[in-house]
Motif scaffolding. Structure first.
Motif, PDB file in Angstrom:
ATOM      1  N   THR A 134      60.412  82.492  25.144  1.00  0.00           N
ATOM      2  CA  THR A 134      59.628  81.519  24.087  1.00  0.00           C
ATOM      3  C   THR A 134      60.222  81.891  22.519  1.00  0.00           C
ATOM      4  OG1 THR A 134      57.449  82.402  23.146  1.00  0.00           O
ATOM      5  CG2 THR A 134      57.728  80.447  25.033  1.00  0.00           C
ATOM      6  N   THR A 137      58.547  78.023  17.766  1.00  0.00           N
ATOM      7  CA  THR A 137      57.705  76.608  19.439  1.00  0.00           C
ATOM      8  C   THR A 137      58.735  76.704  19.723  1.00  0.00           C
ATOM      9  OG1 THR A 137      58.122  75.541  17.449  1.00  0.00           O
ATOM     10  CG2 THR A 137      56.050  76.680  17.089  1.00  0.00           C
ATOM     11  N   ASP A 150      56.090  71.716  18.451  1.00  0.00           N
ATOM     12  CA  ASP A 150      55.644  72.604  17.529  1.00  0.00           C
ATOM     13  C   ASP A 150      54.441  73.222  17.241  1.00  0.00           C
ATOM     14  OD1 ASP A 150      56.604  70.849  14.779  1.00  0.00           O
ATOM     15  OD2 ASP A 150      55.940  68.983  15.577  1.00  0.00           O
ATOM     16  N   VAL A 151      54.089  73.044  18.994  1.00  0.00           N
ATOM     17  CA  VAL A 151      52.993  74.369  19.350  1.00  0.00           C
ATOM     18  C   VAL A 151      53.004  75.085  20.960  1.00  0.00           C
ATOM     19  CG1 VAL A 151      50.602  74.063  19.299  1.00  0.00           C
ATOM     20  CG2 VAL A 151      51.580  72.956  17.228  1.00  0.00           C
ATOM     21  N   ILE A 152      53.221  75.474  21.465  1.00  0.00           N
ATOM     22  CA  ILE A 152      53.346  76.488  22.857  1.00  0.00           C
ATOM     23  C   ILE A 152      51.995  75.900  23.639  1.00  0.00           C
ATOM     24  CG2 ILE A 152      54.558  78.008  23.637  1.00  0.00           C
ATOM     25  CD1 ILE A 152      56.830  77.699  22.232  1.00  0.00           C
ATOM     26  N   ASN A 284      50.591  78.129  16.403  1.00  0.00           N
ATOM     27  CA  ASN A 284      51.413  77.585  16.236  1.00  0.00           C
ATOM     28  C   ASN A 284      51.032  77.891  18.333  1.00  0.00           C
ATOM     29  OD1 ASN A 284      53.428  79.585  16.426  1.00  0.00           O
ATOM     30  ND2 ASN A 284      54.233  78.254  14.895  1.00  0.00           N
ATOM     31  N   VAL A 285      51.107  79.297  18.852  1.00  0.00           N
ATOM     32  CA  VAL A 285      50.925  79.776  19.933  1.00  0.00           C
ATOM     33  C   VAL A 285      50.141  79.928  20.967  1.00  0.00           C
ATOM     34  CG1 VAL A 285      52.106  81.298  21.712  1.00  0.00           C
ATOM     35  CG2 VAL A 285      53.296  80.404  19.988  1.00  0.00           C
TER      36      VAL A 285
END
Length: 383
Positions: A134, A137, A150-152, A284-285
């Protein structure tokens, strides 16, 4: 209400698929990437306690899953030498007592219902898409293609690629190995099918329960054993190894081993991880399920924890102004409970496989119900 933040979920197992369905139902655009070429799962069983079933109710599939599985009315813990019942457990009142059933089910049957729920919710499901890494994001797949979002959410199991953002320490061998077999029910094993449960003895234990209307018996044999560290779920095993490990055990155990010798038998090393202090990073993860808190199977709550994570995560995201706030609220709501279950599951390995031939740690043993785990309701806990 529709939301614009794009959620990418890595891993399409029980936790990842439930999260995909729940988050999409909450109005977010969701993409799920899964390494396997098709959505499904290996032939094994899973236990779903009432708290786990409440998570399935949140996404609208509880009764479908109950119908596809078996609702046992009783279970038992038995002595390794003579099959005598050490602890009987009543399960018939689960619905009335906890508001949801206690179910045992073939993992593939559960997964089929989860996939259907995710598709119905509009999730973009992508198979043959193993995540390699990754970046911010963005999920970078093994073929070099990129999935932007936008988010993982890392729901990719004990060998999680997403968890590498948090730590690079590999999962640790627990000292336990397991064999599993799924066998057609005949007269020789009918008694252990109709009254499922666990055999316990010094350094070893066996759990078994029916699936698919009682036509199949799922059996898992656990033992402390060195020299086997492979943890794949489809590694063939030698029935002679299993028979030698349980030599001298009771008649019912020998009947189960004989049945297991007639079907594909698999063996794996049980690996687990230490608890992380946090499951979200960079705002965001985030992680869920085994990627966040891989645990030993001695409390039967790994799948339940993943299901609870998924629903609480969806509720936290839906109830927050920003996804960063939602991830923070999710971890705050879930971390203590999952870490507690992770620790109790590890401790139960010693309680249920003690060397004392008379007691086997039963005085100190704690099961899911005695720990109060069934009372938890992920649909309504504060987030």
């Amino acid at each position: 209400m529709a939301r614009s933040e794009r959620i990418t979920i890595v891993g399409g197992g029980i936790g990842g698929m439930t999260a995909a369905a729940a988050i999409a139902q909450a109005g977010f655009p969701v993409t799920l990437v899964e390494a396997a070429p098709q959505f499904g799962d290996i032939g094994a069983g899973v236990t779903l306690s009432p708290n786990a079933m409440k998570a399935l109710d949140h996404i609208g599939v509880m009764e479908q899953v109950a119908a596809a599985g078996v609702e046992p009315t009783r279970q038992r813990i038995q002595h390794w030498q003579d099959d005598r019942v050490l602890v009987p457990m009543e399960r018939a009142s689960a619905r009335a007592k906890y508001g949801a059933p206690y179910v045992t089910i073939h993992r593939a049957d559960l997964h089929a219902e989860l996939v259907r729920a995710a598709r119905d919710a509009g999730v973009d499901l992508r198979t043959s898409a193993p995540a390699a890494s990754t970046e911010g994001t963005t999920v970078i797949l093994a073929d070099g293609s990129r999935v932007e979002g936008d988010v993982i959410i890392g729901a990719d199991g004990v060998k999680s690629v997403v968890r590498q953002r948090f730590e690079t320490t590999p999962a640790k061998f627990t000292g336990h190995v397991a064999w599993r077999a799924l066998v057609p029910v005949g007269d020789a094993i009918r008694s252990v099918t109709e009254w499922p449960g666990i055999h316990i003895g010094p350094g070893k234990m066996i759990t078994r329960y029916p699936v698919r209307g009682g036509s199949l018996l799922n059996m898992v044999f656990f033992a402390r054993q060195d020299g086997w560290t492979e943890d794949g779920w489809t590694l063939p095993a030698d029935p002679a190894d299993l028979a030698a490990t349980y030599a001298g055990w009771s008649g019912e155990v020998q009947a189960m081993i004989a049945a297991a010798s007639t079907v594909p038998l698999f063996k794996w090393a049980i690996n687990a991880r230490a608890a992380l202090p946090d499951w979200t990073i960079d705002g965001n993860v985030a992680l869920l399920g085994d990627a966040a808190h891989a645990m030993t199977p001695f409390l039967g709550h790994g799948a339940a924890c993943a299901l609870e994570d998924a629903v609480v995560l969806s509720r936290a995201l839906a109830g927050s102004e920003t996804t960063k706030e939602g991830l923070r609220r999710y971890v705050a709501a879930r971390h203590d409970r999952a870490s507690f279950i992770q620790a109790e599951s590890n401790a139960n390995a010693d309680r249920m496989q003690a060397d004392d031939a008379a007691l086997f740690g039963l005085g100190a043993m704690k099961d899911e119900e005695s720990l109060g785990l069934f009372d938890y309701d992920c649909r309504s806990v504060p987030v």
